[in-house]
Design a protein around this motif. Structure first.
Motif, short mmCIF file in Angstrom:
data_model
loop_
_atom_site.label_atom_id
_atom_site.label_comp_id
_atom_site.label_asym_id
_atom_site.label_seq_id
_atom_site.Cartn_x
_atom_site.Cartn_y
_atom_site.Cartn_z
N ASP A 384 0.84 -1.20 0.00
CA ASP A 384 0.00 0.00 0.00
C ASP A 384 0.87 1.25 0.00
OD1 ASP A 384 -2.20 -1.56 0.08
OD2 ASP A 384 -2.69 -1.20 2.19
N VAL A 385 0.48 2.21 -0.80
CA VAL A 385 1.13 3.52 -0.80
C VAL A 385 0.09 4.52 -0.33
CG1 VAL A 385 2.29 5.25 -2.22
CG2 VAL A 385 2.50 2.84 -2.80
N ALA A 386 0.48 5.42 0.53
CA ALA A 386 -0.50 6.40 1.03
C ALA A 386 -0.19 7.78 0.48
CB ALA A 386 -0.48 6.42 2.56
N PHE A 387 -1.20 8.41 -0.06
CA PHE A 387 -1.11 9.83 -0.40
C PHE A 387 -2.10 10.57 0.48
CE2 PHE A 387 0.11 8.00 -4.56
CZ PHE A 387 1.31 8.63 -4.72
N ALA A 388 -1.72 11.73 0.95
CA ALA A 388 -2.66 12.52 1.74
C ALA A 388 -3.58 13.25 0.77
CB ALA A 388 -1.91 13.50 2.62
N THR A 389 -4.53 12.47 0.23
CA THR A 389 -5.42 13.06 -0.77
C THR A 389 -6.53 13.85 -0.11
OG1 THR A 389 -4.97 11.38 -2.42
CG2 THR A 389 -7.05 12.53 -2.61
N LYS A 390 -6.56 15.13 -0.36
CA LYS A 390 -7.58 15.98 0.25
C LYS A 390 -7.81 17.18 -0.64
CE LYS A 390 -8.89 17.09 4.95
NZ LYS A 390 -8.46 17.51 6.26
N ARG A 391 -9.06 17.46 -0.89
CA ARG A 391 -9.36 18.69 -1.60
C ARG A 391 -9.15 19.88 -0.70
NH1 ARG A 391 -15.01 17.64 -4.80
NH2 ARG A 391 -14.31 15.64 -5.64
N LYS A 392 -8.78 20.98 -1.32
CA LYS A 392 -8.65 22.22 -0.54
C LYS A 392 -10.07 22.78 -0.31
CE LYS A 392 -6.50 26.76 -0.77
NZ LYS A 392 -5.12 27.19 -0.70
#
Lengths: 574, 278
Positions: A384-392
């Motif tokens: 698993d790779v984690a990206f801090a995916t979050k819309r502004k």
């Protein structure tokens, strides 16, 4: 070039539709994976939905493989009906073995002329000795014996594949496999099968279409809409059952225009969203992808490319939607274009694409292709790779909130419906910072600049490309062809001293400084792609400064580029 | 649909943007009817979204102080479908015109009716493309000779949106006249309350390219019968009326919208179990 039979073996099973060539191939691949092998299986079909001829191409190896083998070692024909159609795809040599069913008559002239060893086995006769016995299961047993697959493992894979059948059908298949194994004792041992890796780690059996769908949900996709199209349909089918497990949903749309409109609506509502299609569908979607650019709505559009133009060859691979993906939108419409380079990279590239689309509030077009999408491959488990995916999102909402605020990064806070005080109208019309329609030149230029800046100034880090080797000859490629090129160059001793292999994952925006750094010291460049007109070569020439002499190796589909062709190009250059 | 504690007047739902419409355009009245309906239902502004395509009537979202999406020509229903499926908590209205909704977006109209999602589809029908300055639309009469692309008339059978909606599976079908602002507001409110796909055709004159439509207010008349839930009776009415009956003409409360398929949320990586060999 040395024969790769020492480390991999390529086996083909041919038959008319319903003969079960694909079933036998799939069980063979699974059994080999259970025994510790890597491998892949490609499917080649005639155009018919049912009743057409089928060719399963199974390659097994003691190391990961990403592409078809340069040579095929074994062809087994359950019958010969219309199998001449597959002749251009076969890479049989005089060392290869062709096995036919003695009941089906002589091996056809066209196959005999290949000069391979020939052998006839009584496949049908053996099957008839078993109640409901089928020749394809005899074939599975023959091949298992030929390459040294243990009987218990072969039967375990068979039982899993036939789990939904009744016990009688399973038992007759098991009996047929055993009969095939016995019959294979007559065959010559032409090839030594490579030994299984000593300590196999966890393996996955996965197609690029499954991998792309999985990567998308890892990236946070919870809404998908799609319209069936070969060779992308399996992405949608996987999502249709997976998304509800994650609180999401897939909608089967009435057409591709609706698919892309729906994902824009869902994403506007706050749900990361995607669709999957192929070239004709992408063509229909381009207007709304432009809307996602202008209204700044994140979406991901996966294009599993096939031979074109028009309906083209839906079941075969090509890299010919590059121009459309990069240049196909009307107006100045900065967006993202990415491409995975292997089946396992379909996971990463899709996950990263969702992350980038969400972060940059922009559409991402991901270019996979039929050969990645529909080839079942045995790979090491992908961590698993984690990206801090979050819309502004807006921090505080008051009268001064502006949806399309001209920020330094170009990314503006996006209010999600339901949020009090954040009401705005998303608009494909030119608009001001508030989102109000505007035909004022200054507003237009401000919003164009903002949307360009957010795409071009973003720090994409090291994932934009895969770079290996430090030689003076660079090979630049992209997509599924990367796997073919990589395998071909790895055959050469000390290749990393002679060559530099660059696979570009982020095609738009282009990264001139990054590529210039990667090409430092390079004297010549070979650009490799699967397109008749050299779309990728044109793209590189237009957008990058390429040092030294540049040559283009561009071939159309449907046949994959052969490693030998690549070797010849490189060998003939120095 | 949560009620607000403080009563929002129709004005509260309007933005401060001045419409681009011609003076006398029926769409002004439809805009007022929408804000009246939202106010009557006491809907929170942030819980309403109005989605549109392209055309004169499709300008409406910017004139409202709710969430809005002014998308591209013909695709309003697709954007609204995605929004409603992803966000069933939102009240979603779709605003369209006869060209946007029945010509370029005609296929989506059929399938939105079939899907029967809880959407309210308001089509302002003036039988002309106004924004492109006067071409015949699907609902234009065959002998209208002023169409700039069809001199001599279209000679084509006019599209019958209400019948099509019925045949395609819409569960609430109404016709209104922009000249009756309060009646239209009441019908739109009823359409929003209806838990399925509600189609409201509003006869909304184009005073610039179809000035004769100013006379529509004299032609419309309330349907002399109660709404029916019988598709066969509704079909007969819709096929035989004079195109100027107003009111709710078909209301089927038996067919519910498709249930939400959302289940308990799991972490995405559990899905990898299916890939493991063995």
């Amino acid at each position: 070039m040395k024969n790769k039979a020492g480390r991999s073996i390529s086996i083909m099973i041919a038959g008319s539709g319903g003969a079960g060539a694909m079933t036998a191939g799939a069980i063979l691949l699974d059994a080999a994976a259970r025994a510790g092998w890597y491998g892949l299986m490609e499917r080649s079909y005639g155009p018919q939905i049912r009743g057409g001829e089928a060719l399963a191409i199974v390659r097994l190896s003691n190391r990961p493989v990403a592409t078809r083998a340069d040579t095929d070692q074994v062809l087994v024909a359950i019958d010969w009906r219309k199998t001449e159609r597959f002749l251009p795809e076969l890479r049989l040599t005089p060392d290869s073995l062709i096995i036919g069913d003695s009941k089906m008559g002589d091996i056809p002239e066209a196959f005999q002329s290949l000069g391979a060893h020939e052998f006839q086995l009584p496949l049908t006769a053996l099957a008839r000795k078993i109640a409901n016995g089928r020749p394809n299961m005899i074939v599975l047993g023959v091949i298992a014996k030929l390459i040294g697959l243990p009987e218990d493992i072969t039967i375990a894979a068979l039982e899993k594949a036939l789990a939904k059948k009744d016990a009688a059908a399973r038992n007759s298949s098991i009996e047929a496999v055993r009969s095939g194994m016995t019959a294979a004792a007559e065959l010559p041992q032409l090839h030594s099968f490579p030994e299984a890796p000593p300590d196999p780690v966890e393996r996955w059996s996965i197609t690029g279409n499954e991998a792309a769908a999985y990567g998308a949900v890892l990236g946070g996709v919870r809404f998908a809409a799609g319209y069936p199209i070969t060779p992308a349909t399996e992405v949608l089918e996987w999502l249709a059952t997976a998304l509800p497990e994650l609180g999401g949903v897939l909608v089967q749309a009435e057409d591709e225009l609706a698919s892309v409109g729906q994902i824009i609506g869902a994403s506007f509502g706050g749900a990361p969203a995607m669709t999957a299609t192929s070239g004709p569908g992408l063509a229909l979607m381009t207007e709304c992808i432009g809307l996602a650019v202008a209204a700044e709505v994140p979406i991901v559009v996966l294009d599993v490319m096939r031979g074109g133009p028009s309906t083209g060859i839906p079941t075969k691979s090509e890299q010919t939607d590059l121009n459309m993906a990069i240049y196909g939108l009307h107006g100045d419409a900065p967006h993202l274009v990415l491409a995975p380079m292997s089946v396992s990279d379909c996971i990463f590239t899709m996950q990263w694409s969702v992350h980038l689309a969400e972060t940059l509030q922009a559409p991402a077009i991901v270019l996979s292709d039929q050969s990645l999408g529909q080839t079942r491959t045995i790979i090491d488990a992908v961590p698993d790779v984690a990206f801090a995916t979050k819309r502004k999102l807006p921090e505080a909402l008051n009268e001064s909130y502006q949806r399309y605020e001209d920020t330094e990064s170009g990314v503006s806070p996006m209010s999600i419906p339901g949020t009090p005080g954040g009401q705005y109208t998303a608009d494909g019309l030119a608009h001001n910072e508030k989102g109000h329609p505007s035909t004022t030149a200054s507003d237009h230029v401000m919003q164009l600049s903002k949307r360009l800046r957010k795409i071009t100034d973003f720090d994409y880090g090291r994932h934009w490309a895969e770079i290996d080797g430090h030689g003076e000859t660079a090979i630049i490629t992209w997509g599924s062809v990367y796997g073919t090129v990589r395998e071909a160059v790895e055959e050469m001793s000390d290749w990393q001293d002679k060559l530099r292999l660059i696979g570009i994952r982020l095609l738009a925006p282009h990264r001139p400084k990054d590529l210039a750094a990667a090409l430092r010291g390079v004297k010549r460049i070979l650009v490799v792609e699967q397109s008749q007109t050299g779309q990728f070569h044109d793209y590189l020439r237009a957008r990058y400064d390429l040092p030294g002499e540049t040559r283009s190796l561009s071939e159309p589909g449907p046949l994959p580029i052969s490693p030998q062709t690549l070797h010849d190009q490189i060998a003939g250059w120095n | 649909m949560a009620a607000n504690t403080e009563k929002l007047t129709p004005r509260c739902y309007k933005s401060d943007i001045k419409p681009v419409w011609c003076p006398g355009c029926g769409d002004f009245s439809v805009l007022a009817s929408i804000t009246k309906a939202l106010s009557a239902l006491s809907l929170k502004r942030e819980e309403v979204a109005v989605v549109s395509g392209i055309g004169c009537s499709s300008r409406i979202p910017a004139y409202l102080n709710v969430y809005g999406f002014h998308s591209v020509h013909g695709r309003a229903l697709t954007v609204a479908t995605g929004l409603k499926v992803a966000r069933p908590d939102m009240t979603v209205l779709v605003a369209s015109g006869d060209g946007d909704g029945f010509s370029i977006g005609g296929n989506h109209f059929l399938h939105a009716c079939r899907r029967n999602l809880d959407l309210t589809y308001v089509v302002m029908d003036n039988q002309v493309y106004g924004m492109t300055k006067g071409q015949a639309s699907p609902t234009t009469d065959p002998d209208w000779e002023a169409g700039k692309l069809t001199p001599g008339g279209t000679g084509l059978n006019p599209f019958q949106p209400l019948v099509i909606a019925l045949a395609s599976g819409a569960t609430f079908i109404a016709r209104c006249s922009s000249g009756d602002q309060d009646g239209t507001a009441d019908t739109i409110a009823a359409a929003i309350r209806h838990p399925g796909f509600a189609f409201v055709q509003v006869l909304s004159p184009c005073v610039t390219f179809r000035p004769e439509q100013r006379g529509w207010s004299n032609l419309v008349h309330p349907a002399p019968v109660e709404p029916t839930d019988d598709p066969a009776r509704a079909a007969r009415r819709l096929l035989t009326d004079d195109s100027f009956f107003t009111g709710v003409l078909y209301h089927n409360q038996h067919r519910q919208p498709p249930p939400s398929t959302h289940r308990q949320e799991a972490h995405a990586s559990v899905l990898k179990e299916a890939f493991k060999v063995l």
